[in-house]
Design an enzyme around this catalytic site. Structure first.
Site, PDB file in Angstrom:
ATOM      1  N   HIS A 204       0.834  -1.190   0.000  1.00  0.00           N
ATOM      2  CA  HIS A 204       0.000   0.000   0.000  1.00  0.00           C
ATOM      3  C   HIS A 204       0.870   1.241   0.000  1.00  0.00           C
ATOM      4  O   HIS A 204       2.053   1.218   0.380  1.00  0.00           O
ATOM      5  CB  HIS A 204      -0.950   0.022   1.199  1.00  0.00           C
ATOM      6  N   CYS A 205       0.274   2.354  -0.470  1.00  0.00           N
ATOM      7  CA  CYS A 205       0.925   3.658  -0.386  1.00  0.00           C
ATOM      8  C   CYS A 205       0.122   4.500   0.593  1.00  0.00           C
ATOM      9  O   CYS A 205      -0.534   3.969   1.472  1.00  0.00           O
ATOM     10  CB  CYS A 205       1.014   4.306  -1.769  1.00  0.00           C
ATOM     11  N   ALA A 206       0.140   5.803   0.423  1.00  0.00           N
ATOM     12  CA  ALA A 206      -0.544   6.671   1.384  1.00  0.00           C
ATOM     13  C   ALA A 206      -2.057   6.495   1.361  1.00  0.00           C
ATOM     14  O   ALA A 206      -2.720   6.659   2.380  1.00  0.00           O
ATOM     15  CB  ALA A 206      -0.189   8.130   1.098  1.00  0.00           C
ATOM     16  N   ARG A 208      -3.739   4.009  -1.170  1.00  0.00           N
ATOM     17  CA  ARG A 208      -4.236   2.908  -1.991  1.00  0.00           C
ATOM     18  C   ARG A 208      -3.637   1.556  -1.612  1.00  0.00           C
ATOM     19  O   ARG A 208      -2.455   1.453  -1.304  1.00  0.00           O
ATOM     20  CB  ARG A 208      -3.909   3.169  -3.473  1.00  0.00           C
TER      21      ARG A 208
END
Length: 651
Positions: A204-206, A208
């Site tokens: 995951h990113c910030a 998504r």
């Protein structure tokens, strides 16, 4: 009411309408009908009649038979987003057609590769005028939809009950209702992306959850998007990305990995990298190198802005305190090659401390300072001297390069303060060299010999080949972009209008190197001021869609997707709202272009990088804050105003 029979307009597998992954068609809201799975790629006229509707995007056709049957054929799910790509019309609206005539050709493989399903609903839109409706495909069992009142309709069966019984179906999602939100969302996502066996990697990113899947066709995108807690979904950079929002995505990812513990090993970046285009690979590599450096540059930029604000208010600083502030703000840029070499060695599998030392060699204090050399260039030209001649004169010491005489050529030896590309390329070479040396140097002497050879060979190559070539290339390429940014109005107009388009294709990290170069050479970043206008304009367009949306649940979802744009994160607004309806995205780009043009005309430039919109205000505390706010408000107003005025919710 008379019963009717209709030959399927497509060849494929005939299935009841309630088996498709679309709540609008599946519920019968568009009429009674069937769906064709795995269609062959041609739409035929099922009867004699005329074409009453042919959508400009070519994905849907409306027909009316000579005896009054009104039929809608919608090729695929959400294929309006393809804007006509993979579709070829073979007839026009208003044309009289004969049964069996080809009306439309399409490329099923192309549609699937673009991330869309090809299952095609075929519905009778004036079904209330008829009794039983039977759909037929030669060689398959027919499907008969009973007239209302004859039999209780199948649940969600499109307004009638099929005589072709289909067992099974999805479990009732109500079983997840009592779970914590993150666990419920994770389990539903796993269910609708095809189960654990279809998921290769998860990270995951910030905002998504990013998945690499084995078979895209198993993903039920519409059902994923309809999960309460999911703000949007899309494919980008070969990843299936599900927008969950800041903070919540961490919890969802944790629960998701519990459903398949082997995902805890990561590997998402490597799996995605294998499937990227060359431009995407370059952008991702630059992102992996420069993103770890950005927090330091953000902190430095924030303090530069704060210092500028205090001094503009008349604050007087003593020499010692001023020197301390310069240490805080200038160190990162003075030793920038060390940061770049360190991060590059990390990325490409080398020893990080070797990267740090190699980068420090490029800015060794005894070397002529790059800034001093650049500042003395005009004086040297006015004196009518070459740098080789001046290097022998004491008064030019430290202001011109030191010549390295190789017999056939003289190479300038100079420090590379503020340079990006020499350190980047040298870091890649050093990492690969170290890995190669380890393949044959015995373990007994590896600790001594490998670092020695890596540093010696890399340093020689850096000063004799890589440094001069890449520094020259850097000045040409980045200098050209810098000059383009400096063109009043035009530079900001084009970049502000196109920056979010570049974000869609996932190659925006390529600009990190440019921003770092701008900060290191001129102490400010005009690119930041332009892209913040592009960002807030998309937020304004998304907010306009939210306000115009009647459905309360959708409005709340759209607002939650639009808000992150005002904090500098546009993906939820772009992929969750604006791109889905296209026009809001275009209007947002218009707002970015107008705001960017004004920013360029005013000469706005941030003291740092990495943050935009509301947090970005901290980079403009040096007297430019009112102009920064004004540019943002204009971009917001244009994106919001155009969308609110011109976009129709029924679109």
């Amino acid at each position: 009411m008379k019963d009717i029979k209709i030959s399927s307009p497509l060849n494929g597998k005939l299935v009841p309408l309630n088996e498709i992954d679309d709540p609008v068609f599946g519920s019968g809201a568009m009429g009674r009908g069937v769906a064709i799975k795995d269609p062959e790629g041609k739409v035929y006229a099922p009867f004699d009649g005329e074409i009453t509707v042919f959508f400009p995007t070519k994905h849907a056709i409306g027909l009316k038979s000579n005896d009054g049957i009104e039929l809608l054929i919608h090729v695929g799910m959400d294929t309006v987003q393809l804007n006509g790509q993979h579709f070829t019309a073979k007839a026009d609206v208003g044309a009289k057609v004969k049964k069996g005539q080809v009306l439309l050709e399409f490329n099923p493989d192309g549609i699937k590769k673009a991330g869309y399903q090809t299952t095609t609903p075929v519905v009778v839109t004036n079904h209330t005028e008829f009794g039983d409706i039977t759909f037929e495909i030669k060689g398959q069992p027919s499907i008969t939809l009973k007239a209302a009142g004859d039999e209780a309709p199948a649940s969600g069966g499109g307004g009638g009950k099929a005589n072709l019984s289909k067992g099974g179906g999805d479990d009732d999602d109500a079983q997840y209702a009592g779970l914590p939100d993150e666990e419920r969302v994770a389990k539903l996502i796993m269910k609708y992306v095809g189960g654990p066996d279809n998921v290769r990697t998860a990270e995951h990113c910030a905002t998504r959850l990013r998945l690499i899947v084995n078979d895209k066709s198993k993903i039920q995108e519409k059902k994923v998007e309809n999960i309460d807690g999911v703000k949007g979904q899309f494919f980008a950079a070969q990843q299936y990305q599900i927008i969950c929002g800041t903070g919540f995505v961490d919890k969802v990812t944790e629960e998701f990995i519990k459903l398949k513990p082997s995902l805890a090993g990561g590997g998402g970046k490597e799996a995605a990298y294998e499937q990227m285009t060359l431009i995407q690979k370059i952008s991702r590599t630059l992102g992996d190198v420069f993103v770890p450096i950005i927090p330091v540059l953000v902190a430095t930029g924030l303090f530069m802005g704060l210092r500028g604000a205090l001094m503009s208010l008349g604050s007087e600083w003593g020499p010692t305190f001023l020197l301390m502030s310069q240490v805080l703000t200038d160190t990162a840029f003075a030793f920038l090659p060390a940061l770049v070499c360190w991060s590059t060695m990390n990325k490409f599998g080398g020893t990080a401390v070797i990267g740090i030392v190699l980068g420090l060699m490029l800015v060794f204090p005894a070397l002529p300072n790059a800034y001093a050399v650049g500042g003395a260039a005009n004086d040297l030209a006015n004196a009518g001297l070459t740098w080789q001649e001046a290097s022998a004169m004491e008064e030019w010491a430290g202001k011109v390069p030191i010549p390295i005489d190789l017999g056939f050529i003289q190479i300038p030896l100079v420090g590379y303060q503020g340079s990006v590309l020499p350190a980047l390329v040298l870091g890649i070479f050093a990492a690969k060299l170290q890995q190669w040396l380890k393949t044959f140097i015995p373990d007994m002497i590896d600790l001594i010999v490998t670092p020695f050879l890596t540093l010696t060979i890399s340093m020689a190559l850096g000063f004799l080949v890589v440094g001069p070539i890449m520094h020259g290339l850097e000045q040409v390429v980045f200098g050209a972009v810098q000059n383009f940014l400096g063109i009043p109005i035009v530079g900001g107009l084009i970049i502000g209008g196109l920056q979010q388009v570049i974000v869609i294709f996932g190659v925006h990290h390529v600009f990190s190197a440019l921003e770092i170069y701008l900060l290191s050479t001129q102490g400010s970043d005009p690119f930041n001021a332009i892209i913040t206008c592009a960002t807030i304009a998309q937020g304004g367009a998304a907010m306009a869609v939210a306000i115009k949306t009647v459905d309360g649940k959708k409005r709340a979802l759209y607002i939650s997707s639009a808000v992150p744009a005002f904090l500098g994160i546009t993906e939820p607004a772009i992929f969750g709202i604006n791109l889905r309806f296209m026009k809001p995205f275009i209007y947002g780009c218009c707002g970015g272009a107008v705001g960017g043009a004004i920013s360029s005309a005013l000469g706005l430039a941030g003291t740092g990088m990495g943050i935009t919109v509301i947090p970005g205000m901290l980079l403009y505390m040096n007297g430019q804050l009112p102009m920064y706010i004004a540019c943002n408000l204009v971009a917001l107003a244009v994106g919001f105003g155009l969308t609110y005025t011109l976009y129709k919710t029924e679109e």
